[in-house]
Design a protein around this motif. Structure first.
Motif, PDB file in Angstrom:
ATOM      1  N   ALA A 292     -37.308-145.849  67.620  1.00 22.01           N
ATOM      2  CA  ALA A 292     -36.947-145.076  68.606  1.00 22.01           C
ATOM      3  C   ALA A 292     -36.977-143.406  68.322  1.00 22.01           C
ATOM      4  O   ALA A 292     -36.628-142.814  69.137  1.00 22.01           O
ATOM      5  N   GLY A 293     -37.436-143.375  67.063  1.00 22.72           N
ATOM      6  CA  GLY A 293     -37.538-142.096  66.704  1.00 22.72           C
ATOM      7  C   GLY A 293     -38.663-141.078  67.067  1.00 22.72           C
ATOM      8  O   GLY A 293     -39.493-141.609  67.730  1.00 22.72           O
ATOM      9  N   GLN A 294     -38.762-139.824  66.770  1.00 25.18           N
ATOM     10  CA  GLN A 294     -39.830-139.138  67.173  1.00 25.18           C
ATOM     11  C   GLN A 294     -41.245-139.260  66.355  1.00 25.18           C
ATOM     12  O   GLN A 294     -42.258-139.431  67.178  1.00 25.18           O
ATOM     13  N   ILE A 295     -41.466-139.795  65.415  1.00 23.46           N
ATOM     14  CA  ILE A 295     -42.832-140.150  64.714  1.00 23.46           C
ATOM     15  C   ILE A 295     -43.203-141.261  65.304  1.00 23.46           C
ATOM     16  O   ILE A 295     -44.438-141.324  65.770  1.00 23.46           O
TER      17      ILE A 295
ATOM     18  N   THR B 133     -47.641-149.475  50.125  1.00 21.87           N
ATOM     19  CA  THR B 133     -48.229-147.990  49.654  1.00 21.87           C
ATOM     20  C   THR B 133     -47.245-146.995  50.603  1.00 21.87           C
ATOM     21  O   THR B 133     -46.558-147.487  51.256  1.00 21.87           O
ATOM     22  N   ALA B 134     -47.342-145.760  50.029  1.00 21.23           N
ATOM     23  CA  ALA B 134     -46.734-144.754  50.506  1.00 21.23           C
ATOM     24  C   ALA B 134     -47.545-143.522  51.173  1.00 21.23           C
ATOM     25  O   ALA B 134     -48.826-143.269  50.621  1.00 21.23           O
ATOM     26  N   MET B 135     -47.172-142.889  52.308  1.00 25.72           N
ATOM     27  CA  MET B 135     -48.122-142.007  52.720  1.00 25.72           C
ATOM     28  C   MET B 135     -48.179-140.522  52.333  1.00 25.72           C
ATOM     29  O   MET B 135     -46.933-139.992  51.977  1.00 25.72           O
ATOM     30  N   THR B 136     -49.313-140.323  51.704  1.00 27.67           N
ATOM     31  CA  THR B 136     -49.766-138.964  51.427  1.00 27.67           C
ATOM     32  C   THR B 136     -50.830-138.357  52.309  1.00 27.67           C
ATOM     33  O   THR B 136     -51.308-137.289  52.034  1.00 27.67           O
ATOM     34  N   ARG B 137     -51.291-139.411  53.312  1.00 29.11           N
ATOM     35  CA  ARG B 137     -52.268-138.878  53.897  1.00 29.11           C
ATOM     36  C   ARG B 137     -52.097-137.676  54.795  1.00 29.11           C
ATOM     37  O   ARG B 137     -52.821-136.700  55.185  1.00 29.11           O
ATOM     38  N   LEU B 138     -50.792-137.427  55.199  1.00 25.77           N
ATOM     39  CA  LEU B 138     -50.313-136.230  55.926  1.00 25.77           C
ATOM     40  C   LEU B 138     -50.617-134.879  55.288  1.00 25.77           C
ATOM     41  O   LEU B 138     -51.119-134.283  55.719  1.00 25.77           O
ATOM     42  N   ASP B 139     -50.455-135.099  53.841  1.00 23.09           N
ATOM     43  CA  ASP B 139     -50.839-133.887  52.893  1.00 23.09           C
ATOM     44  C   ASP B 139     -52.280-133.846  52.730  1.00 23.09           C
ATOM     45  O   ASP B 139     -52.624-132.739  52.613  1.00 23.09           O
TER      46      ASP B 139
ATOM     47  N   LYS C  90     -45.643-126.807  51.077  1.00 23.04           N
ATOM     48  CA  LYS C  90     -44.455-126.313  51.808  1.00 23.04           C
ATOM     49  C   LYS C  90     -44.873-126.464  53.395  1.00 23.04           C
ATOM     50  O   LYS C  90     -44.131-125.957  54.089  1.00 23.04           O
ATOM     51  N   ARG C  91     -45.826-127.140  53.606  1.00 23.99           N
ATOM     52  CA  ARG C  91     -46.188-127.157  55.007  1.00 23.99           C
ATOM     53  C   ARG C  91     -45.148-127.726  56.061  1.00 23.99           C
ATOM     54  O   ARG C  91     -44.959-127.473  56.960  1.00 23.99           O
ATOM     55  N   GLY C  92     -44.578-128.922  55.546  1.00 23.58           N
ATOM     56  CA  GLY C  92     -43.446-129.739  56.297  1.00 23.58           C
ATOM     57  C   GLY C  92     -42.497-128.564  56.505  1.00 23.58           C
ATOM     58  O   GLY C  92     -42.074-128.716  57.754  1.00 23.58           O
TER      59      GLY C  92
ATOM     60  N   LEU D  49     -45.728-135.400  65.369  1.00 28.48           N
ATOM     61  CA  LEU D  49     -47.192-135.631  65.647  1.00 28.48           C
ATOM     62  C   LEU D  49     -48.210-135.853  64.699  1.00 28.48           C
ATOM     63  O   LEU D  49     -48.954-137.036  64.561  1.00 28.48           O
ATOM     64  N   SER D  50     -48.324-134.865  63.852  1.00 26.75           N
ATOM     65  CA  SER D  50     -49.210-135.090  62.684  1.00 26.75           C
ATOM     66  C   SER D  50     -48.638-136.276  61.824  1.00 26.75           C
ATOM     67  O   SER D  50     -49.811-136.746  61.045  1.00 26.75           O
TER      68      SER D  50
END
Length: 343
Positions: A25-28, A165-171, A241-243, A256-257
């Motif tokens: 139910a969240g934003q992502i 696995t953990a997500m570092t694809r956003l980075d 520091k983008r987040g 979104l990203s």
């Protein structure tokens, strides 16, 4: 509560696969669910049956999300199961997007955040262990993602460690975008930028092995940029520091990203990365002098549903310092999380 949106089997008669999204139910998840159900993740001929997990107080909001999914009239969406029960949510799933986590609140120490998330990911690991398929592919998005993935794996001993696995694809996507903008090329012209370590401010965005296509010819990114100081300072800190920058501008975290990155990660894991390296947080085997048995982001290639760490890369003195710093943080997080597990 079961909501069936219709069982469209016209996609070459393929059987629907069951996919769970937590924090549904969240934003992502709001951005992610459309991408999964539209075919962007598992391919244009693969129907999906979505299992949506959230906490009981969010069931009303989740009902609205289910309505919207129905209103999208997506041919690949075979059905939807909204639930607050982990054992219902994880039953027979082949892919799990673990998005829901306790967010860090003002004044909260890292140990407090870890303690709250250990409980969540322990419960989810146990449910996966009990009812999910043993070949389930698990992607942890909720932070601290690396250590949450480690805990989840610990409590799902019958599922192979390499399936967590953990997500570092956003980075990685952020880094790729920064480099493309700096060089002045389309983002798809840059490849093999690496994120090492933790999905935190200690991560190491590394352009030293990246390549770029300029004017039809491939060249190393460091040569194209020709500014070593930029690559070791501004580039690194911008990605790290983008987040925080997004939160400062948007007053909400990257959704979104993050959803796009989760889609990219799972798509490449299922369908293959081709000739590109992709960054994934995986259980470390000690490659490149990293701590073993923490979830550490490496450059990997994927094929036939398996990932493989890219080997043989040169680690210079600067990179060594960066890898050691992020590895130290992960080892400390692991220890804190394991201490909580004993309580």
């Amino acid at each position: 509560m079961l909501c069936c949106i219709g069982t469209n089997m016209s996609s070459e008669g393929a059987e629907p696969i069951r996919v769970v999204v937590t924090g549904a139910a969240g934003q992502i998840a709001y951005s992610l669910l459309y991408q999964i159900a539209s075919g962007a993740v598992f391919g244009p001929n693969q129907p999906v049956y979505l299992h949506l997990l959230d906490i009981a107080p969010m069931m009303g909001v989740l009902e609205g999300v289910v309505m919207e999914l129905a209103d999208c009239a997506l041919p690949l969406l075979a059905g939807v199961l909204p639930t607050a029960k982990p054992e219902e949510a994880f039953k027979d799933v082949v892919a799990a997007f673990l998005v829901g986590a306790m967010p860090r609140k003002e004044g909260m120490e890292r140990k407090d955040l870890l303690a709250a998330n250990v409980r969540i990911f322990k419960e989810q690991g146990q449910a996966l262990d009990k009812v999910a398929r043993k070949d389930v592919k698990v992607l942890v998005v909720g932070n601290p993602a690396n250590t949450n993935a480690l805990i989840c794996s610990k409590y799902a001993p019958s599922i192979p460690k390499e399936n967590f696995t953990a997500m570092t694809r956003l980075d990685q996507n952020r880094a790729q975008s920064q480099l493309a903008a700096k060089i002045g090329v389309p983002v798809q012209n840059v490849k093999n930028v690496i994120i090492w370590g933790n999905h935190s401010s200690t991560q190491f965005p590394d352009a030293s092995n990246a390549v770029v296509t300029v004017g039809g010819a491939q060249k190393p990114v460091p040569a194209a940029i020709n500014d070593d100081a930029y690559l070791k300072s501004t580039f690194v800190t911008t990605v790290q520091k983008r987040g925080a920058a997004v939160i400062a501008a948007r007053k909400m975290s990257s959704a979104l990203s993050a959803a796009k990155a989760a889609s990219d990660h799972m798509r490449d894991w299922f369908l293959g990365s081709g000739d590109r390296w992709v960054s994934m947080g995986v259980v470390s085997d000690g490659s490149y002098g990293t701590p073993r048995d923490v979830v550490f982001s490496f450059p990997v290639t994927t094929a036939n549903g398996k990932w493989k760490i890219v080997q043989g890369l040169t680690i210079n003195d600067f990179a060594r310092q960066m890898l050691d710093a992020t590895g130290k943080e992960l080892a400390e997080e692991k220890q804190e999380a394991m201490d909580v597990c004993k309580d």
